[in-house]
Design a protein around this motif. Structure first.
Motif, PDB file in Angstrom:
ATOM      1  N   GLU A  36      29.353  40.030  41.048  1.00  0.00           N
ATOM      2  CA  GLU A  36      29.067  39.250  41.326  1.00  0.00           C
ATOM      3  C   GLU A  36      30.300  38.432  40.894  1.00  0.00           C
ATOM      4  OE1 GLU A  36      26.162  37.100  41.519  1.00  0.00           O
ATOM      5  OE2 GLU A  36      24.630  39.367  40.908  1.00  0.00           O
ATOM      6  N   ASP A  37      30.020  37.045  42.512  1.00  0.00           N
ATOM      7  CA  ASP A  37      31.529  36.808  42.074  1.00  0.00           C
ATOM      8  C   ASP A  37      32.537  36.198  41.391  1.00  0.00           C
ATOM      9  OD1 ASP A  37      31.139  37.119  45.296  1.00  0.00           O
ATOM     10  OD2 ASP A  37      30.912  35.054  45.812  1.00  0.00           O
ATOM     11  N   ALA A  38      31.795  36.082  39.981  1.00  0.00           N
ATOM     12  CA  ALA A  38      31.851  35.820  38.644  1.00  0.00           C
ATOM     13  C   ALA A  38      32.823  36.375  38.412  1.00  0.00           C
ATOM     14  CB  ALA A  38      31.156  34.338  38.336  1.00  0.00           C
ATOM     15  N   ALA A  39      32.105  38.127  38.450  1.00  0.00           N
ATOM     16  CA  ALA A  39      33.129  39.588  37.404  1.00  0.00           C
ATOM     17  C   ALA A  39      34.402  39.687  38.259  1.00  0.00           C
ATOM     18  CB  ALA A  39      31.702  39.724  37.824  1.00  0.00           C
ATOM     19  N   VAL A  40      33.814  39.372  39.503  1.00  0.00           N
ATOM     20  CA  VAL A  40      35.665  40.058  40.447  1.00  0.00           C
ATOM     21  C   VAL A  40      36.536  38.896  40.181  1.00  0.00           C
ATOM     22  CG1 VAL A  40      36.454  39.930  42.751  1.00  0.00           C
ATOM     23  CG2 VAL A  40      33.382  41.008  42.269  1.00  0.00           C
ATOM     24  N   LEU A  41      36.039  37.895  40.065  1.00  0.00           N
ATOM     25  CA  LEU A  41      37.024  36.874  39.334  1.00  0.00           C
ATOM     26  C   LEU A  41      37.646  36.773  37.944  1.00  0.00           C
ATOM     27  CD1 LEU A  41      36.164  32.970  41.586  1.00  0.00           C
ATOM     28  CD2 LEU A  41      38.171  34.819  41.359  1.00  0.00           C
ATOM     29  N   GLN A  42      36.683  37.329  37.770  1.00  0.00           N
ATOM     30  CA  GLN A  42      37.115  37.704  35.977  1.00  0.00           C
ATOM     31  C   GLN A  42      37.998  38.758  36.014  1.00  0.00           C
ATOM     32  OE1 GLN A  42      37.358  35.678  32.914  1.00  0.00           O
ATOM     33  NE2 GLN A  42      35.717  34.738  33.212  1.00  0.00           N
ATOM     34  N   LYS A  43      37.792  39.838  36.827  1.00  0.00           N
ATOM     35  CA  LYS A  43      38.553  40.733  36.572  1.00  0.00           C
ATOM     36  C   LYS A  43      40.127  40.560  37.036  1.00  0.00           C
ATOM     37  CE  LYS A  43      38.964  45.226  38.495  1.00  0.00           C
ATOM     38  NZ  LYS A  43      39.110  45.967  37.592  1.00  0.00           N
ATOM     39  N   ALA A  44      40.002  40.174  38.700  1.00  0.00           N
ATOM     40  CA  ALA A  44      41.436  39.657  38.880  1.00  0.00           C
ATOM     41  C   ALA A  44      42.131  38.345  37.543  1.00  0.00           C
ATOM     42  CB  ALA A  44      41.020  39.072  39.880  1.00  0.00           C
ATOM     43  N   LEU A  45      41.543  37.752  37.127  1.00  0.00           N
ATOM     44  CA  LEU A  45      41.983  36.840  36.529  1.00  0.00           C
ATOM     45  C   LEU A  45      43.139  37.828  34.593  1.00  0.00           C
ATOM     46  CD1 LEU A  45      42.853  34.159  35.301  1.00  0.00           C
ATOM     47  CD2 LEU A  45      41.192  33.694  34.002  1.00  0.00           C
ATOM     48  N   ARG A  46      41.853  38.889  34.544  1.00  0.00           N
ATOM     49  CA  ARG A  46      42.252  39.562  33.687  1.00  0.00           C
ATOM     50  C   ARG A  46      43.638  40.510  33.664  1.00  0.00           C
ATOM     51  NH1 ARG A  46      37.407  40.989  32.916  1.00  0.00           N
ATOM     52  NH2 ARG A  46      37.685  42.908  33.684  1.00  0.00           N
ATOM     53  N   GLU A  47      43.389  41.180  34.636  1.00  0.00           N
ATOM     54  CA  GLU A  47      44.314  42.220  35.150  1.00  0.00           C
ATOM     55  C   GLU A  47      45.381  41.392  35.763  1.00  0.00           C
ATOM     56  OE1 GLU A  47      42.290  44.880  37.112  1.00  0.00           O
ATOM     57  OE2 GLU A  47      40.762  45.784  35.783  1.00  0.00           O
ATOM     58  N   GLY A  48      45.644  40.104  35.764  1.00  0.00           N
ATOM     59  CA  GLY A  48      46.515  39.660  36.422  1.00  0.00           C
ATOM     60  C   GLY A  48      46.517  39.974  38.317  1.00  0.00           C
ATOM     61  N   ARG A  49      45.469  39.960  38.390  1.00  0.00           N
ATOM     62  CA  ARG A  49      45.923  40.200  39.820  1.00  0.00           C
ATOM     63  C   ARG A  49      45.067  39.091  41.319  1.00  0.00           C
ATOM     64  NH1 ARG A  49      46.144  46.067  40.443  1.00  0.00           N
ATOM     65  NH2 ARG A  49      45.551  47.168  38.490  1.00  0.00           N
TER      66      ARG A  49
END
Length: 121
Positions: A36-49
């Motif tokens: 899901e898009d929300a999970a993708v954004l969370q990954k980017a946020l968590r990893e500083g991407r």
């Protein structure tokens, strides 16, 4: 700089980023191609991407979230071949690295690069 490429972005763009000395990963490599898009954004946020995409939904989600990060680069090009995207991406990184680091939605088309700093609203 660290990047996360959405499914609409070629793996060769990730390879190009790595050749340029950046840390780039693709959702497919992370086994997140159906996320899901929300999970993708969370990954980017968590990893500083910085998220690279052509999907306008990510910009809408960031605007609605009132969040400052992650930054999102949205490619709205007629020609979405990797070499074309890579040229535009190189320009964005060279000209707008501070915006990407501090939180922005960057919309890229053939004529211009539009920067909207986060949070929006």
């Amino acid at each position: 700089m660290k990047f996360l490429a959405d499914m609409g972005i070629s793996a060769s763009t990730v390879a190009h980023l790595r050749e340029m000395g950046h840390d780039g990963v693709h959702l497919r490599d992370e086994h997140m191609q159906r996320s899901e898009d929300a999970a993708v954004l969370q990954k980017a946020l968590r990893e500083g991407r910085v998220l690279l995409t052509h999907d306008l939904d990510f910009g809408d989600l960031m605007a609605a979230s009132k969040g400052v990060l992650p930054s999102v680069v949205i490619f709205r090009l007629r020609d979405m071949r990797p070499d074309h995207i890579n040229r535009h991406l190189d320009n964005v990184i060279a000209s707008h690295a501070a915006d990407l680091a501090n939180g922005a939605i960057v919309s890229v088309n053939e004529k211009r690069v539009r920067i909207r700093r986060l949070p929006i609203g």
